[in-house]
Design a protein around this motif. Structure first.
Motif, mmCIF file in Angstrom:
data_model
loop_
_atom_site.group_PDB
_atom_site.id
_atom_site.type_symbol
_atom_site.label_atom_id
_atom_site.label_comp_id
_atom_site.label_asym_id
_atom_site.label_seq_id
_atom_site.Cartn_x
_atom_site.Cartn_y
_atom_site.Cartn_z
ATOM 1 N N ASP A 335 0.939 -1.464 0.562
ATOM 2 C CA ASP A 335 -0.266 0.071 -0.083
ATOM 3 C C ASP A 335 0.986 1.286 -0.288
ATOM 4 O OD1 ASP A 335 -0.426 0.978 3.123
ATOM 5 O OD2 ASP A 335 0.621 -0.977 2.746
ATOM 6 N N GLY A 336 1.023 2.227 -0.593
ATOM 7 C CA GLY A 336 0.445 3.516 -0.852
ATOM 8 C C GLY A 336 1.556 4.166 0.782
ATOM 9 N N ALA A 337 0.343 3.831 1.404
ATOM 10 C CA ALA A 337 1.591 4.414 2.670
ATOM 11 C C ALA A 337 2.593 3.501 3.872
ATOM 12 C CB ALA A 337 0.406 4.662 4.217
ATOM 13 N N GLY A 338 2.592 2.134 3.513
ATOM 14 C CA GLY A 338 3.484 1.581 4.146
ATOM 15 C C GLY A 338 4.564 1.711 3.007
ATOM 16 N N ALA A 339 4.226 1.948 2.017
ATOM 17 C CA ALA A 339 5.741 2.117 1.099
ATOM 18 C C ALA A 339 6.378 3.390 1.078
ATOM 19 C CB ALA A 339 5.927 1.953 -0.347
ATOM 20 N N ARG A 340 5.702 4.585 1.772
ATOM 21 C CA ARG A 340 6.563 5.929 2.399
ATOM 22 C C ARG A 340 6.968 5.616 3.576
ATOM 23 N NH1 ARG A 340 1.614 8.072 -0.404
ATOM 24 N NH2 ARG A 340 0.359 8.179 1.695
ATOM 25 N N PHE A 341 6.523 4.675 4.693
ATOM 26 C CA PHE A 341 6.840 5.262 5.085
ATOM 27 C C PHE A 341 8.282 3.615 5.316
ATOM 28 C CE2 PHE A 341 7.262 2.078 9.431
ATOM 29 C CZ PHE A 341 7.697 3.011 10.425
ATOM 30 N N ASP A 342 8.268 3.138 4.748
ATOM 31 C CA ASP A 342 9.568 2.105 4.258
ATOM 32 C C ASP A 342 10.245 2.792 4.303
ATOM 33 O OD1 ASP A 342 8.145 -0.315 5.619
ATOM 34 O OD2 ASP A 342 7.514 -1.142 3.183
ATOM 35 N N VAL A 343 10.150 3.873 3.373
ATOM 36 C CA VAL A 343 11.135 4.560 2.596
ATOM 37 C C VAL A 343 11.639 5.944 3.678
ATOM 38 C CG1 VAL A 343 11.585 7.088 0.496
ATOM 39 C CG2 VAL A 343 10.562 4.442 0.142
ATOM 40 N N LYS A 344 11.016 6.080 4.165
ATOM 41 C CA LYS A 344 11.723 7.449 5.784
ATOM 42 C C LYS A 344 12.597 6.331 6.760
ATOM 43 C CE LYS A 344 10.686 10.918 8.049
ATOM 44 N NZ LYS A 344 10.987 12.492 7.483
ATOM 45 N N LEU A 345 11.579 4.917 7.101
ATOM 46 C CA LEU A 345 12.224 4.568 7.905
ATOM 47 C C LEU A 345 13.639 3.876 7.441
ATOM 48 C CD1 LEU A 345 11.183 3.324 10.535
ATOM 49 C CD2 LEU A 345 11.255 0.504 9.266
ATOM 50 N N ARG A 346 14.207 4.028 6.109
ATOM 51 C CA ARG A 346 15.673 3.503 5.885
ATOM 52 C C ARG A 346 16.828 4.701 5.799
ATOM 53 N NH1 ARG A 346 14.828 2.657 0.230
ATOM 54 N NH2 ARG A 346 14.668 4.659 -0.271
ATOM 55 N N PRO A 358 23.971 5.848 19.158
ATOM 56 C CA PRO A 358 24.224 4.681 19.573
ATOM 57 C C PRO A 358 22.983 3.983 19.456
ATOM 58 C CG PRO A 358 23.784 6.090 21.362
ATOM 59 C CD PRO A 358 23.920 7.005 19.846
ATOM 60 N N VAL A 359 23.117 2.906 19.985
ATOM 61 C CA VAL A 359 21.677 1.676 19.577
ATOM 62 C C VAL A 359 20.396 1.747 20.110
ATOM 63 C CG1 VAL A 359 21.298 -0.627 19.264
ATOM 64 C CG2 VAL A 359 23.474 0.332 19.308
ATOM 65 N N GLU A 360 20.544 2.559 21.985
ATOM 66 C CA GLU A 360 19.199 2.780 22.027
ATOM 67 C C GLU A 360 18.556 4.224 21.875
ATOM 68 O OE1 GLU A 360 23.111 2.082 23.441
ATOM 69 O OE2 GLU A 360 22.046 0.709 24.518
ATOM 70 N N LEU A 361 19.498 4.730 21.142
ATOM 71 C CA LEU A 361 18.299 6.536 20.398
ATOM 72 C C LEU A 361 17.753 5.723 19.150
ATOM 73 C CD1 LEU A 361 18.480 9.412 20.590
ATOM 74 C CD2 LEU A 361 20.508 9.639 19.920
ATOM 75 N N LYS A 362 18.878 4.668 18.302
ATOM 76 C CA LYS A 362 18.180 4.188 17.493
ATOM 77 C C LYS A 362 16.885 3.840 17.540
ATOM 78 C CE LYS A 362 20.952 2.807 14.104
ATOM 79 N NZ LYS A 362 21.144 1.672 13.714
ATOM 80 N N ARG A 363 17.185 3.192 18.793
ATOM 81 C CA ARG A 363 15.949 2.150 18.922
ATOM 82 C C ARG A 363 14.398 3.175 19.489
ATOM 83 N NH1 ARG A 363 17.426 -0.596 22.589
ATOM 84 N NH2 ARG A 363 18.623 -2.329 21.426
ATOM 85 N N ALA A 364 14.799 4.284 20.019
ATOM 86 C CA ALA A 364 13.597 5.567 20.548
ATOM 87 C C ALA A 364 13.095 6.399 19.741
ATOM 88 C CB ALA A 364 14.329 6.498 21.855
ATOM 89 N N VAL A 365 14.621 6.677 18.652
ATOM 90 C CA VAL A 365 13.688 7.227 17.154
ATOM 91 C C VAL A 365 12.779 6.787 16.664
ATOM 92 C CG1 VAL A 365 14.640 8.262 14.785
ATOM 93 C CG2 VAL A 365 15.610 8.881 17.127
ATOM 94 N N LEU A 366 13.260 5.305 15.818
ATOM 95 C CA LEU A 366 12.612 4.312 15.441
ATOM 96 C C LEU A 366 11.241 4.164 15.989
ATOM 97 C CD1 LEU A 366 15.111 1.407 13.511
ATOM 98 C CD2 LEU A 366 14.139 4.185 12.933
ATOM 99 N N THR A 367 11.121 3.721 17.283
ATOM 100 C CA THR A 367 9.891 3.581 18.442
ATOM 101 C C THR A 367 9.007 4.580 18.004
ATOM 102 O OG1 THR A 367 11.149 1.965 19.517
ATOM 103 C CG2 THR A 367 8.592 2.327 19.987
ATOM 104 N N TYR A 368 9.419 6.070 18.218
ATOM 105 C CA TYR A 368 8.409 6.560 17.611
ATOM 106 C C TYR A 368 7.926 6.519 16.423
ATOM 107 C CZ TYR A 368 7.359 11.765 16.012
ATOM 108 O OH TYR A 368 6.862 12.247 15.703
ATOM 109 N N LEU A 369 8.985 6.333 15.310
ATOM 110 C CA LEU A 369 8.221 7.038 13.716
ATOM 111 C C LEU A 369 7.358 5.893 13.398
ATOM 112 C CD1 LEU A 369 11.868 7.134 11.907
ATOM 113 C CD2 LEU A 369 9.610 8.746 12.462
ATOM 114 N N GLY A 370 7.666 4.555 14.561
ATOM 115 C CA GLY A 370 6.841 3.262 14.703
ATOM 116 C C GLY A 370 5.094 3.591 14.736
ATOM 117 N N ALA A 371 5.272 4.625 16.652
ATOM 118 C CA ALA A 371 4.339 4.299 17.218
ATOM 119 C C ALA A 371 3.435 5.754 16.725
ATOM 120 C CB ALA A 371 4.802 4.010 18.437
ATOM 121 N N CYS A 372 4.275 6.564 16.252
ATOM 122 C CA CYS A 372 3.463 7.783 16.294
ATOM 123 C C CYS A 372 3.384 8.549 14.944
ATOM 124 C CB CYS A 372 4.076 9.099 17.210
ATOM 125 S SG CYS A 372 4.165 8.897 19.153
#
Length: 422
Positions: A335-346, A358-372
Motif C-alpha cells: 500500500d502507498g502509506a506502507g511504502a512511504r513509511f518504509d522509505v522514511k524508515l530507511r 548509539p543503539v538505544e537512541l536509534k531504537r527510541a527514534v524508530l519506536t517513535y516513527l512506528g508508534a506516532c
C-alpha cells in the motif's frame, strides 16, 4: 436587476449548456432549498463564469416554481442505475458468447434444409437482437471527455464511430446467418459451402475485446473500488482461459480426417468419441502449451498441425507472461502509506548510522516513527491533499475530520455542530 431580468450583461444559458452540466444542475437544484446561491464554491470546478451560473440558477428556480424542473432523460446517463444494470447484463452475454462461438463453430453440426429452428438457435437470435440494441443505445449514451460531460448527440455519435462502433457492429450483426440465408435462397448446396459461409461467425470473436474493455470500465467505477484487485485477477484468468479455449477449438478444427492426425495417433478411439471428449483432450493440450510445460503426450503430426502449434506457442508465451506478471504485481504491491513509511524508515536508519548514534537512541527514534509518526496525517501530506480538492468538498472533509477528532479527544465538545468543530 440584470440577473433576474435577463439583461445583456450576463451570458445566456441555452439548452445544450443546461444538458451538458448535469452535475452543476444538481448542485444548483439542491441550493434552491435555501433560496439563494451562498457562494462561488458550488461552481469551482466548472469552466463557466459565476454570472452565468447565477442566471442558470434563476432559470432553475423559476422552473421549480412552476413545477417543470426536469433533468433530461436523453441522452442516457452512463452512471444511472438502469444503464449500469444493462451494461452488467451485456457483460454476462458477452462472456457467454466469447466461449460459445468457437465451440459451436467447430463442434455444432450444420442445420439441415427445411428443419425448424431449435430453441437454442432462437436463443442465439435473441442474443443478436440484444447486442444490436446495445449498439443503438451507444449512440444515445452520454460520455465524459477530459472532465466535460458530453450530451450533444452529434458529438456522441462521432466519438462512438471513432472508437468502438466497428468492433461492436462486426460482433453484433449476425453476418453468418444473413450470408447462409442468402446462399440457401440462391440455391447454394453442399455442407462444405455452407460451413465456409458460417466461418463468418468468427467476427463475433471481437466481442472478447469489448468484454475486456467493459471489464476495465467496471474496474474503474467508484462503486467497485473494493473489487479492484479481484477484477484484475479475473481479467488475467479470463484471458488465459479464453486463449486456451480458442486454441483448443482451433486444434480440433484443423484435423484432416483423410490422413493421420494428432487425435488418431494419440488414440484412434477418440475420433468417434463425443464432442465434449474431443474438446477436453484438445483443451488439455492447449493448457499445457499456454503454461509453457510443453505439448505433453499430444504431438502434432501433419505439417498444418505443426505450423499451428508453433503459432499457438508464440501466443501462449505472451499471454501467460502477461497474466502471471499482472497477478504477481497485484499480490506483491504494497500500500502507498506502507511504502512511504518504509522509505522514511530507511532514510532515518541511514542518517542515524551516518551520525554514529548509539543503539538505544536509534531504537527510541524508530519506536517513535512506528508508534506516532506513522499514525498521523503527516504520513499523507495532508495539506497538499486537501488543497487539491475543490472548496466545498474540502470544507466538508475538514468538518468531518474536525468533528470526529474533537469528539474523540474532547468529550466536552460532543453534540456541537460539525461546522463549528471543523
Amino acid at each position: 436587476g440584470s440577473m433576474n431580468g435577463g439583461g445583456t450583461g450576463w451570458g445566456s444559458v441555452n439548452s445544450s449548456q443546461l444538458g451538458s452540466k448535469k452535475s452543476l444542475v444538481k448542485n444548483l437544484s439542491r441550493a434552491l432549498s435555501s433560496g439563494k446561491v451562498q457562494d462561488e464554491s458550488i461552481i469551482d470546478d466548472w469552466p463557466v463564469s459565476f454570472e452565468t451560473c447565477v442566471r442558470l440558477y434563476d432559470v432553475l428556480r423559476r422552473g421549480q416554481d412552476h413545477g417543470v424542473l426536469r433533468l433530461p432523460k436523453w441522452p442516457l446517463d452512463p452512471e444511472s442505475a438502469s444503464k449500469q444494470a444493462w451494461d452488467l447484463m451485456i457483460m454476462a452475454f458477452l462472456l457467454y458468447t466469447t466461449f460459445s462461438v468457437p465451440y459451436m463453430l467447430v463442434f455444432t453440426p450444420d442445420s439441415a434444409d427445411g428443419r425448424a429452428m431449435s430453441p437454442f438457435e432462437v436463443y442465439e437470435i435473441c442474443l443478436d437482437v440484444i447486442f444490436c440494441s446495445d449498439v443503438i443505445l451507444s449512440f444515445c449514451t452520454a460520455y465524459t471527455d477530459q472532465g466535460v460531460y458530453i450530451t450533444d448527440f452529434r458529438l456522441i455519435a462521432r466519438n462512438y464511430l471513432r472508437t468502438w462502433f466497428v468492433i461492436d457492429f462486426a460482433g453484433s450483426v449476425p453476418f453468418d446467418k444473413i450470408a447462409t440465408a442468402i446462399a440457401k435462397g440462391n440455391g447454394v448446396q453442399g455442407t462444405s459451402a455452407i460451413r465456409v459461409l458460417k466461418m463468418i461467425r468468427i467476427f463475433k470473436m471481437l466481442r472478447a475485446v469489448r468484454f475486456m474493455d467493459k471489464l476495465n470500465h467496471l474496474e474503474q467505477k467508484d462503486g467497485f473500488t473494493f473489487l479492484k484487485n479481484f477484477l484484475r485477477v479475473f481479467r488475467s484468468v479470463f484471458l488465459v482461459c479464453f486463449v486456451a479455449h480458442f486454441l483448443a477449438c482451433m486444434f480440433v478444427m484443423i484435423i484432416d480426417h483423410s490422413e493421420d492426425n494428432w487425435m488418431s495417433v494419440y488414440n484412434p478411439d477418440f475420433v468417434d468419441k463425443s464432442s465434449w471428449m474431443q474438446y477436453s483432450l484438445s483443451l488439455y493440450w492447449a493448457l499445457l502449451t499456454i503454461s509453457t510445460m510443453g505439448s505433453g503426450d499430444i504431438l502434432p503430426v501433419t505439417h498444418a498441425e505443426r505450423s499451428f502449434a508453433v503459432c499457438a506457442t508464440l501466443i501462449a508465451v505472451v499471454v501467460f507472461s502477461f497474466a502471471m506478471g499482472n497477478i504477481t504485481s497485484i499480490f506483491s504491491k504494497n500500500d502507498g502509506a506502507g511504502a512511504r513509511f518504509d522509505v522514511k524508515l530507511r532514510d532515518m536508519n541511514e542518517y542515524l548510522d551516518f551520525r554514529k548514534c548509539p543503539v538505544e537512541l536509534k531504537r527510541a527514534v524508530l519506536t517513535y516513527l512506528g508508534a506516532c509518526w506513522r499514525k498521523t496525517g503527516r504520513m499523507y501530506n495532508e495539506v497538499q491533499i486537501l488543497n487539491d480538492l475543490p472548496r466545498h468538498i474540502r470544507r466538508q472533509v475538514i468538518e468531518e475530520i474536525g468533528h470526529s477528532t474533537a469528539e474523540r479527544r474532547l468529550p466536552l465538545l460532543r453534540g456541537m455542530a460539525k461546522p463549528h468543530l471543523g
